[in-house]
Scaffold this motif. Structure first.
Motif, PDB file in Angstrom:
ATOM      1  N   ILE A 182      29.116  51.121  44.693  1.00  0.00           N
ATOM      2  CA  ILE A 182      30.253  50.233  44.476  1.00  0.00           C
ATOM      3  C   ILE A 182      29.983  49.384  43.244  1.00  0.00           C
ATOM      4  CG2 ILE A 182      31.559  48.281  45.409  1.00  0.00           C
ATOM      5  CD1 ILE A 182      30.906  49.404  48.219  1.00  0.00           C
ATOM      6  N   GLU A 183      30.943  49.374  42.321  1.00  0.00           N
ATOM      7  CA  GLU A 183      30.844  48.557  41.120  1.00  0.00           C
ATOM      8  C   GLU A 183      31.990  47.554  41.130  1.00  0.00           C
ATOM      9  OE1 GLU A 183      30.654  49.034  36.229  1.00  0.00           O
ATOM     10  OE2 GLU A 183      31.782  50.467  37.443  1.00  0.00           O
ATOM     11  N   ILE A 184      31.741  46.356  40.595  1.00  0.00           N
ATOM     12  CA  ILE A 184      32.777  45.328  40.514  1.00  0.00           C
ATOM     13  C   ILE A 184      32.956  44.942  39.057  1.00  0.00           C
ATOM     14  CG2 ILE A 184      33.489  43.011  41.223  1.00  0.00           C
ATOM     15  CD1 ILE A 184      30.771  44.402  43.265  1.00  0.00           C
ATOM     16  N   GLY A 185      34.177  45.077  38.545  1.00  0.00           N
ATOM     17  CA  GLY A 185      34.450  44.705  37.173  1.00  0.00           C
ATOM     18  C   GLY A 185      33.854  45.644  36.150  1.00  0.00           C
ATOM     19  N   PRO A 186      34.355  46.873  36.017  1.00  0.00           N
ATOM     20  CA  PRO A 186      33.759  47.864  35.119  1.00  0.00           C
ATOM     21  C   PRO A 186      33.964  47.607  33.635  1.00  0.00           C
ATOM     22  CG  PRO A 186      35.780  48.717  36.064  1.00  0.00           C
ATOM     23  CD  PRO A 186      35.488  47.422  36.772  1.00  0.00           C
ATOM     24  N   GLY A 187      34.886  46.710  33.261  1.00  0.00           N
ATOM     25  CA  GLY A 187      35.141  46.495  31.839  1.00  0.00           C
ATOM     26  C   GLY A 187      35.710  47.744  31.212  1.00  0.00           C
ATOM     27  N   PHE A 236      35.805  48.651  41.378  1.00  0.00           N
ATOM     28  CA  PHE A 236      36.913  47.723  41.620  1.00  0.00           C
ATOM     29  C   PHE A 236      37.257  46.971  40.337  1.00  0.00           C
ATOM     30  CE2 PHE A 236      35.425  48.630  45.809  1.00  0.00           C
ATOM     31  CZ  PHE A 236      36.511  48.464  46.651  1.00  0.00           C
ATOM     32  N   GLU A 237      38.477  47.147  39.871  1.00  0.00           N
ATOM     33  CA  GLU A 237      38.943  46.458  38.666  1.00  0.00           C
ATOM     34  C   GLU A 237      40.278  45.785  38.951  1.00  0.00           C
ATOM     35  OE1 GLU A 237      39.465  44.458  35.863  1.00  0.00           O
ATOM     36  OE2 GLU A 237      37.661  45.683  35.493  1.00  0.00           O
ATOM     37  N   VAL A 238      40.299  44.460  38.869  1.00  0.00           N
ATOM     38  CA  VAL A 238      41.501  43.704  39.205  1.00  0.00           C
ATOM     39  C   VAL A 238      42.494  43.664  38.048  1.00  0.00           C
ATOM     40  CG1 VAL A 238      40.615  41.443  38.455  1.00  0.00           C
ATOM     41  CG2 VAL A 238      42.290  41.568  40.319  1.00  0.00           C
ATOM     42  N   ASP A 239      42.034  43.870  36.803  1.00  0.00           N
ATOM     43  CA  ASP A 239      42.884  43.787  35.624  1.00  0.00           C
ATOM     44  C   ASP A 239      43.582  45.128  35.369  1.00  0.00           C
ATOM     45  OD1 ASP A 239      44.093  43.325  33.211  1.00  0.00           O
ATOM     46  OD2 ASP A 239      42.296  42.580  32.186  1.00  0.00           O
TER      47      ASP A 239
END
Length: 283
Positions: free
Chosen positions: A52-57, A75-78
């Motif tokens: 699990i990765e958070i914020g991959p850019g 997981f990418e919120v943008d």
């Protein structure tokens, strides 16, 4: 594969999709080509791992994880970054971008549905403004995570990896130590990012314990007492606990004595066992 550590490549890909940096989301992109491979290696991934990765850019760490793990859930919120990631990660069929806020996602269900039969790990360059919240969410949820390898602000790393009972310890140190064993892995200078943040970073690993570090009858009360104890660091634990929990000082004094502690002891000198005993006596 595009060189996602090259600033010109990053600007080109983002510009193509009309995306600019969002400081509000803590977006600082890694441009040091050595950092992400080192992080991915440190996570000890294999084909049986769902990471699990958070914020991959723009996907620089994601790509390294995809080379080593059986599956990557990022997981990418943008929403603006989704077409960027579609392009930069096009060669990998084991990556799934989830456009959700990790703090609001139903992680238990997602893991059950997408990672069945696989070991679970977390590896991420965490947004500094929400580091502790994400880490505590992952630990408190009691998800089947074996280890959490993350890059955090150096000051946060010092606190998260401190020994309970040491000067650098705090309430979050107690909470993390309850669930996991922590260690610092390597230092990452601020100029490894674009745009460069104001602080340096450190990669740490939290290895989740099979059982908590100490046995407590009520975890919520245990953490509540630890938070109160560190609420006024310049004062004694007696004063901080009394003020933080609204308990008379003489009652706290008696509890400290029963726990075999001096009235003048400060919170940073208390061990996990001390916090457990005080919780049982006071709450």
């Amino acid at each position: 594969m595009k060189n996602l550590s090259d600033i010109n490549v990053i600007k080109s890909v983002m510009g193509k999709h009309g995306v600019t940096f969002n400081k509000g989301l803590g977006q600082n992109f890694l441009v040091d080509p050595e950092v992400c491979p080192s992080m991915a290696e440190a996570a000890h991934l294999d084909e049986n791992t769902c990471v699990i990765e958070i914020g991959p850019g723009v996907g620089v760490l994601t790509a390294e994880l995809a080379k080593r793990a059986g599956k990557v859930l990022s997981f990418e919120v943008d929403k603006r970054l989704l077409p960027v990631l579609d392009e930069t990660l096009a060669e990998f069929d084991n990556v799934e971008i989830i456009n959700e806020d990790i703090m609001k996602a139903d992680l238990k269900t997602i893991i059950e549905e997408k990672c069945a039969g696989m070991e679970i790990a977390v590896c991420a360059n965490l947004p500094y403004y929400i580091t502790s919240s994400i880490i505590m969410l992952l630990l408190e949820s009691r998800l089947p995570i074996k280890a959490i390898t993350v890059m955090v602000q150096k000051e946060a790393a010092d606190r998260l990896c401190a020994e309970v009972g040491s000067r650098d310890g705090g309430a979050v140190t107690v909470a993390v130590s309850y669930y996991a064993e922590s260690e610092k892995l390597f230092f990452v200078p601020r100029d490894s990012f674009l745009p460069p943040p104001k602080v340096n970073s450190e990669v740490i690993r939290l290895t989740v314990r099979e059982a908590p570090a100490v046995s407590v009858f009520d975890e919520a009360k245990f953490f509540k007492l630890a938070k109160a104890a560190f609420s006024q660091r310049r004062k004694t634990a007696e004063n901080s606990i009394s003020s933080g929990l609204g308990i008379k000082k003489d009652v706290v004094a008696v509890a400290l004595e029963k726990a075999g502690l001096e009235r003048t002891v400060r919170a940073e000198k208390l061990t996990m066992e001390d916090f457990a005993r005080l919780t049982e006596i006071l709450l």
